[in-house]
Design a protein around this motif. Structure first.
Motif, PDB file in Angstrom:
ATOM      1  N   SER A  41      -0.364  -4.709   6.044  1.00  0.00           N
ATOM      2  CA  SER A  41      -2.081  -5.072   6.913  1.00  0.00           C
ATOM      3  C   SER A  41      -1.943  -5.858   8.003  1.00  0.00           C
ATOM      4  O   SER A  41      -2.765  -5.995   8.178  1.00  0.00           O
ATOM      5  N   LEU A  42      -0.755  -6.842   8.503  1.00  0.00           N
ATOM      6  CA  LEU A  42      -0.730  -7.788   9.193  1.00  0.00           C
ATOM      7  C   LEU A  42      -0.843  -7.306  10.621  1.00  0.00           C
ATOM      8  O   LEU A  42       0.115  -6.201  10.881  1.00  0.00           O
ATOM      9  N   TRP A  43      -1.440  -8.245  11.611  1.00  0.00           N
ATOM     10  CA  TRP A  43      -1.254  -7.988  13.058  1.00  0.00           C
ATOM     11  C   TRP A  43       0.154  -8.408  13.457  1.00  0.00           C
ATOM     12  O   TRP A  43       0.011  -9.069  12.655  1.00  0.00           O
ATOM     13  N   ALA A  44       0.719  -8.287  14.411  1.00  0.00           N
ATOM     14  CA  ALA A  44       1.927  -8.370  15.258  1.00  0.00           C
ATOM     15  C   ALA A  44       1.928 -10.058  14.418  1.00  0.00           C
ATOM     16  O   ALA A  44       3.080 -10.787  14.523  1.00  0.00           O
ATOM     17  N   ASP A  45       0.905 -11.000  15.281  1.00  0.00           N
ATOM     18  CA  ASP A  45       0.735 -12.536  15.765  1.00  0.00           C
ATOM     19  C   ASP A  45       1.093 -12.361  14.221  1.00  0.00           C
ATOM     20  O   ASP A  45       1.397 -13.741  13.881  1.00  0.00           O
ATOM     21  N   GLN A  46       0.384 -12.015  12.560  1.00  0.00           N
ATOM     22  CA  GLN A  46      -0.230 -13.005  11.486  1.00  0.00           C
ATOM     23  C   GLN A  46       1.950 -12.332  11.061  1.00  0.00           C
ATOM     24  O   GLN A  46       2.139 -13.274  10.541  1.00  0.00           O
ATOM     25  N   LYS A  47       2.216 -10.983  11.677  1.00  0.00           N
ATOM     26  CA  LYS A  47       3.593 -11.078  10.862  1.00  0.00           C
ATOM     27  C   LYS A  47       4.534 -11.869  11.403  1.00  0.00           C
ATOM     28  O   LYS A  47       5.277 -12.170  10.177  1.00  0.00           O
ATOM     29  N   ALA A  48       4.021 -12.353  12.710  1.00  0.00           N
ATOM     30  CA  ALA A  48       5.332 -13.252  12.888  1.00  0.00           C
ATOM     31  C   ALA A  48       5.617 -14.212  12.446  1.00  0.00           C
ATOM     32  O   ALA A  48       6.689 -15.558  11.715  1.00  0.00           O
ATOM     33  N   LYS A  49       3.740 -14.725  12.176  1.00  0.00           N
ATOM     34  CA  LYS A  49       4.153 -16.302  10.830  1.00  0.00           C
ATOM     35  C   LYS A  49       4.552 -16.062   9.269  1.00  0.00           C
ATOM     36  O   LYS A  49       5.005 -17.110   8.871  1.00  0.00           O
ATOM     37  N   ALA A  50       4.458 -14.561   8.889  1.00  0.00           N
ATOM     38  CA  ALA A  50       4.184 -14.455   7.347  1.00  0.00           C
ATOM     39  C   ALA A  50       5.853 -14.315   7.806  1.00  0.00           C
ATOM     40  O   ALA A  50       6.304 -14.541   5.689  1.00  0.00           O
ATOM     41  N   THR A  51       6.181 -13.969   8.670  1.00  0.00           N
ATOM     42  CA  THR A  51       7.554 -13.415   7.802  1.00  0.00           C
ATOM     43  C   THR A  51       9.071 -14.436   8.611  1.00  0.00           C
ATOM     44  O   THR A  51       8.843 -15.126   9.300  1.00  0.00           O
ATOM     45  N   TYR A  52      10.032 -14.455   7.842  1.00  0.00           N
ATOM     46  CA  TYR A  52      11.525 -15.280   8.246  1.00  0.00           C
ATOM     47  C   TYR A  52      12.417 -14.037   7.646  1.00  0.00           C
ATOM     48  O   TYR A  52      12.359 -13.475   7.089  1.00  0.00           O
ATOM     49  N   ALA A  53      13.481 -14.042   8.142  1.00  0.00           N
ATOM     50  CA  ALA A  53      14.915 -13.845   7.950  1.00  0.00           C
ATOM     51  C   ALA A  53      15.013 -14.467   6.064  1.00  0.00           C
ATOM     52  O   ALA A  53      14.888 -15.737   6.202  1.00  0.00           O
ATOM     53  N   PHE A  54      16.263 -13.400   5.904  1.00  0.00           N
ATOM     54  CA  PHE A  54      16.246 -14.106   4.757  1.00  0.00           C
ATOM     55  C   PHE A  54      17.027 -15.422   4.655  1.00  0.00           C
ATOM     56  O   PHE A  54      17.521 -16.158   3.384  1.00  0.00           O
ATOM     57  N   ASP A  55      17.892 -15.516   5.765  1.00  0.00           N
ATOM     58  CA  ASP A  55      18.723 -16.842   5.526  1.00  0.00           C
ATOM     59  C   ASP A  55      18.527 -17.996   6.305  1.00  0.00           C
ATOM     60  O   ASP A  55      18.756 -18.562   6.642  1.00  0.00           O
ATOM     61  N   ASP A  56      17.100 -17.815   6.900  1.00  0.00           N
ATOM     62  CA  ASP A  56      16.414 -18.869   7.475  1.00  0.00           C
ATOM     63  C   ASP A  56      16.424 -20.149   6.516  1.00  0.00           C
ATOM     64  O   ASP A  56      16.150 -20.153   4.866  1.00  0.00           O
ATOM     65  N   ASP A  57      17.126 -21.852   7.280  1.00  0.00           N
ATOM     66  CA  ASP A  57      15.945 -22.627   6.172  1.00  0.00           C
ATOM     67  C   ASP A  57      14.961 -22.847   5.683  1.00  0.00           C
ATOM     68  O   ASP A  57      14.649 -23.442   5.115  1.00  0.00           O
ATOM     69  N   GLU A  58      13.846 -22.383   5.967  1.00  0.00           N
ATOM     70  CA  GLU A  58      12.660 -22.263   5.561  1.00  0.00           C
ATOM     71  C   GLU A  58      12.424 -21.529   4.172  1.00  0.00           C
ATOM     72  O   GLU A  58      11.735 -22.584   4.255  1.00  0.00           O
ATOM     73  N   ARG A  59      13.111 -20.484   4.566  1.00  0.00           N
ATOM     74  CA  ARG A  59      13.813 -20.265   2.463  1.00  0.00           C
ATOM     75  C   ARG A  59      13.687 -21.608   1.228  1.00  0.00           C
ATOM     76  O   ARG A  59      13.451 -21.667   0.410  1.00  0.00           O
ATOM     77  N   PHE A  60      14.385 -22.196   1.913  1.00  0.00           N
ATOM     78  CA  PHE A  60      14.699 -23.861   0.702  1.00  0.00           C
ATOM     79  C   PHE A  60      13.746 -25.096   1.557  1.00  0.00           C
ATOM     80  O   PHE A  60      13.835 -25.789   0.042  1.00  0.00           O
TER      81      PHE A  60
END
Length: 172
Positions: A41-60
């Protein structure tokens, strides 16, 4: 009138057929579907903000204290996207848990009014964020979180099984 054994056999067969027809979906599969519908449902710019690689430090980097959060906020979503984000939140919770989570989020509006607008940056029911880590799938490894000042729900799916338990902050 049919003999008792015919009626019992018919009842037994109906029970077997109904039981065989009823298959409860795995929670991780429901989560993957909800996450993918949200992402679709997201536009490209929204998807870029909402997604990260699984191993990204942001997950922690998750907690309930106010900060500049990562992900896509409810305030940046269109109404139909909010509904899909709420469905994603619901995929990880019981009905009672969802009611509790939505109540916690909505109480930011009450706090905003009580603080007479001085906490506008922090006290906003739209200031909750959805972040997806990796690619949602029935198998594989991925995760998501829904996070804001008074609520932090974090989930990790490994090989189609839910790995982490959700946690409520500030819900006592």
């Amino acid at each position: 009138m049919k003999p008792v054994w015919v009626r019992l056999a018919a009842l037994g067969l109906a029970t077997i057929l109904l039981t065989a027809a009823y298959k409860r979906a795995e929670q991780s599969s429901v989560m993957a579907d909800a996450a993918q519908h949200f992402l679709d449902s997201l536009w490209a710019d929204q998807k870029a903000k909402a997604t990260y690689a699984f191993d990204d430090d942001e997950r922690f980097d998750w907690h309930y204290i106010p900060k500049l959060r990562k992900g896509l906020s409810f305030g940046e979503m269109q109404p139909f996207q909010r509904e899909l984000a709420t469905a994603l939140l619901a995929a990880g919770l019981s009905q009672q848990g969802l009611i509790k989570a939505e109540t916690i989020m909505s109480l930011d509006q009450v706090l905003l009014l009580m603080e007479q607008g001085t906490g506008a940056n922090r006290r906003d029911p739209d200031n909750y964020y959805v972040t997806i880590f990796g690619k949602p799938a029935d198998t594989g490894t991925w995760g998501y979180r829904v996070e804001g000042h008074h609520l932090s729900q974090n989930y990790t799916v490994v090989n189609g099984k839910l790995a982490d338990s959700p946690s409520f902050f500030g819900s006592n």
